[in-house]
Design an enzyme around this catalytic site. Structure first.
Site, PDB file in Angstrom:
ATOM      1  N   LYS A  20      30.094  33.964   4.091  1.00  0.00           N
ATOM      2  CA  LYS A  20      31.450  33.674   3.922  1.00  0.00           C
ATOM      3  C   LYS A  20      31.182  32.302   2.869  1.00  0.00           C
ATOM      4  CE  LYS A  20      33.532  36.275   6.454  1.00  0.00           C
ATOM      5  NZ  LYS A  20      34.496  37.639   5.991  1.00  0.00           N
ATOM      6  N   ASP A  44      31.899  36.323   0.384  1.00  0.00           N
ATOM      7  CA  ASP A  44      33.126  36.712   0.852  1.00  0.00           C
ATOM      8  C   ASP A  44      34.235  35.528   0.880  1.00  0.00           C
ATOM      9  OD1 ASP A  44      35.668  37.786   1.811  1.00  0.00           O
ATOM     10  OD2 ASP A  44      34.836  38.543   3.502  1.00  0.00           O
ATOM     11  N   ASN A  53      37.537  35.536   1.095  1.00  0.00           N
ATOM     12  CA  ASN A  53      38.730  35.708   2.029  1.00  0.00           C
ATOM     13  C   ASN A  53      39.970  35.424   1.396  1.00  0.00           C
ATOM     14  OD1 ASN A  53      36.379  35.356   4.207  1.00  0.00           O
ATOM     15  ND2 ASN A  53      38.031  36.986   4.958  1.00  0.00           N
ATOM     16  N   GLU A  86      33.386  39.292  -2.589  1.00  0.00           N
ATOM     17  CA  GLU A  86      34.649  39.960  -2.065  1.00  0.00           C
ATOM     18  C   GLU A  86      35.880  39.034  -1.897  1.00  0.00           C
ATOM     19  OE1 GLU A  86      34.905  41.449   2.711  1.00  0.00           O
ATOM     20  OE2 GLU A  86      33.215  41.610   1.676  1.00  0.00           O
ATOM     21  N   GLU A  96      40.058  45.163   1.772  1.00  0.00           N
ATOM     22  CA  GLU A  96      40.602  45.139   3.163  1.00  0.00           C
ATOM     23  C   GLU A  96      42.146  44.662   3.176  1.00  0.00           C
ATOM     24  OE1 GLU A  96      39.374  41.308   5.211  1.00  0.00           O
ATOM     25  OE2 GLU A  96      37.912  41.558   3.838  1.00  0.00           O
ATOM     26  N   HIS A 124      35.574  48.001   5.079  1.00  0.00           N
ATOM     27  CA  HIS A 124      35.825  46.755   5.610  1.00  0.00           C
ATOM     28  C   HIS A 124      35.917  46.865   7.156  1.00  0.00           C
ATOM     29  CE1 HIS A 124      38.669  43.902   7.693  1.00  0.00           C
ATOM     30  NE2 HIS A 124      37.734  43.044   7.299  1.00  0.00           N
ATOM     31  N   GLU A 153      29.199  48.012   7.133  1.00  0.00           N
ATOM     32  CA  GLU A 153      29.227  46.570   7.849  1.00  0.00           C
ATOM     33  C   GLU A 153      29.153  46.428   9.130  1.00  0.00           C
ATOM     34  OE1 GLU A 153      31.971  42.579   7.329  1.00  0.00           O
ATOM     35  OE2 GLU A 153      33.152  44.493   7.107  1.00  0.00           O
TER      36      GLU A 153
END
Length: 362
Positions: free
Chosen positions: A168, A197, A199, A223, A249, A299, A319
């Protein structure tokens, strides 16, 4: 005929198996919505969807108050017709996440029935393209973890034979993200895949800036760097970096994926079967991605996506983020870093009904 005679809708709360934090939120709990369909020829099929903390009761109400009546008495074999029928019955709230989650719970149950009736596992009936696919880890890469913990977790995933790990990003400064990434890359070497990622936490300008900081570490993808509705921003980012941009996602319709694919704004597609409205639209997204020469790395929902990613030619990765251990028997089979899709008729998920009863909240 195989008419649907009974529709049972349930909601269970599952505690996350580990603390999960990212740049946008903390994963408080997993509300899992279960739908079981019973047909007049004696078959039952169970499907599901989920939220990560809020909205589960709203999805359940949509199912009980509206969608259950739409499918009751209908022929369960007509999966496409039933999906369309449900969509038009909820047109006032589609397309959107709550409606998509409700559609997915019923649609996955219909596919469970379809596979059981045919005596085939989902991965084969939906296409049968791969007998296994590589697995990457997410559980060891959360944003709250220290640099040392990240290194320990990712090297442990490599020792287990997994093929990659996702970290992350979205720290206050890009140099913080880059330093964490550099430490992990140094620890695992050049031949282990790393993904990041954000988010949806960055602006377009900041995403471009951070991508340049990340490029030396040879990432498999970047991502959700921007809010999902910002197609133009993702396109500008994709044109500015060598790192593939991954989205999906937070897209809730095949049409939204079409926007990304036709614009060239997605290098990796991460469709989530629950959020896009079920297996029926998920397969359409997957084949559209293949037509644009784009790979699929779904996802979450590893227990279901292991079968779906193996079903389609564009399948790339699964994943590893355990979700259903508290309410199922057994676990997915992983060999040499690859997941082997369940080979039993249906979705391949062995529900633990006693555990579901204990954890049921509605």
């Amino acid at each position: 005929m195989s008419k649907i005679r009974r529709v049972d809708c349930r909601l269970v709360d599952l505690e996350p198996e580990t603390l999960r934090t990212d740049a946008s939120q903390t994963f408080v709990r997993q509300e899992t919505i279960l739908v079981t369909l019973t047909t007049d020829d004696g078959l039952t099929g169970t499907g599901y969807s989920y939220t990560i903390g809020t909205g589960g009761s709203s999805v359940l109400a949509l199912l009980r108050d509206h969608l259950a009546a739409v499918v009751t008495g209908q022929d369960a074999r007509n999966v496409e017709a039933l999906w369309t029928r449900m969509l038009y019955a909820t047109r006032a709230t589609a397309f959107g996440v709550l409606t998509s989650l409700a559609l997915a719970a019923v649609d996955t149950a219909l596919w469970d029935l379809r596979c059981k009736r045919a005596g085939e596992p989902l991965w084969r009936l939906a296409g049968g393209a791969h007998e296994g696919l590589p697995v990457y880890d997410t559980e060891g890469g959360w944003l709250h973890l220290t640099e040392a913990e990240l290194v320990e977790n990712v090297t442990a995933a490599r020792r287990k034979g997994l093929r990659g790990a996702k970290l992350k990003v979205g720290k206050p400064s890009g140099t913080q993200d880059a330093a964490r990434l550099a430490a992990v890359r140094e620890a695992v070497g050049p031949h282990f895949e790393l993904m990041v990622d954000a988010n949806q936490s960055l602006t377009g300008a900041e995403a471009i800036r951070r991508a340049r900081l990340f490029e030396p570490y040879d990432l498999a993808w970047f991502e959700e760097p921007l809010p999902a509705e910002d197609v133009a921003g993702h396109l500008r980012l994709a044109r500015s970096t060598s790192i593939p941009v991954a989205v999906g996602e937070s897209l809730y319709s095949a049409g939204h994926f079409a926007e990304y694919l036709s614009a060239g704004a997605a290098g990796i597609v991460q469709a989530d079967v629950a959020r896009v409205g079920g297996i029926t639209p998920w397969l359409k997204v997957a084949h559209a991605a293949e037509a644009f020469n784009v790979k699929i790395a779904p996802h979450f929902l590893m227990e279901l996506h292991a079968s779906l990613a193996c079903a389609i030619p564009a399948g790339m990765y699964v994943e590893h983020i355990p979700q259903l251990g508290a309410i199922t028997h057994g676990s997915l089979r992983i060999e040499d870093g690859c997941v082997i899709p369940p080979d039993v008729p249906g979705l391949g998920i062995d529900w633990n009904e006693d555990a579901i009863a204990d954890l049921r909240v509605a």
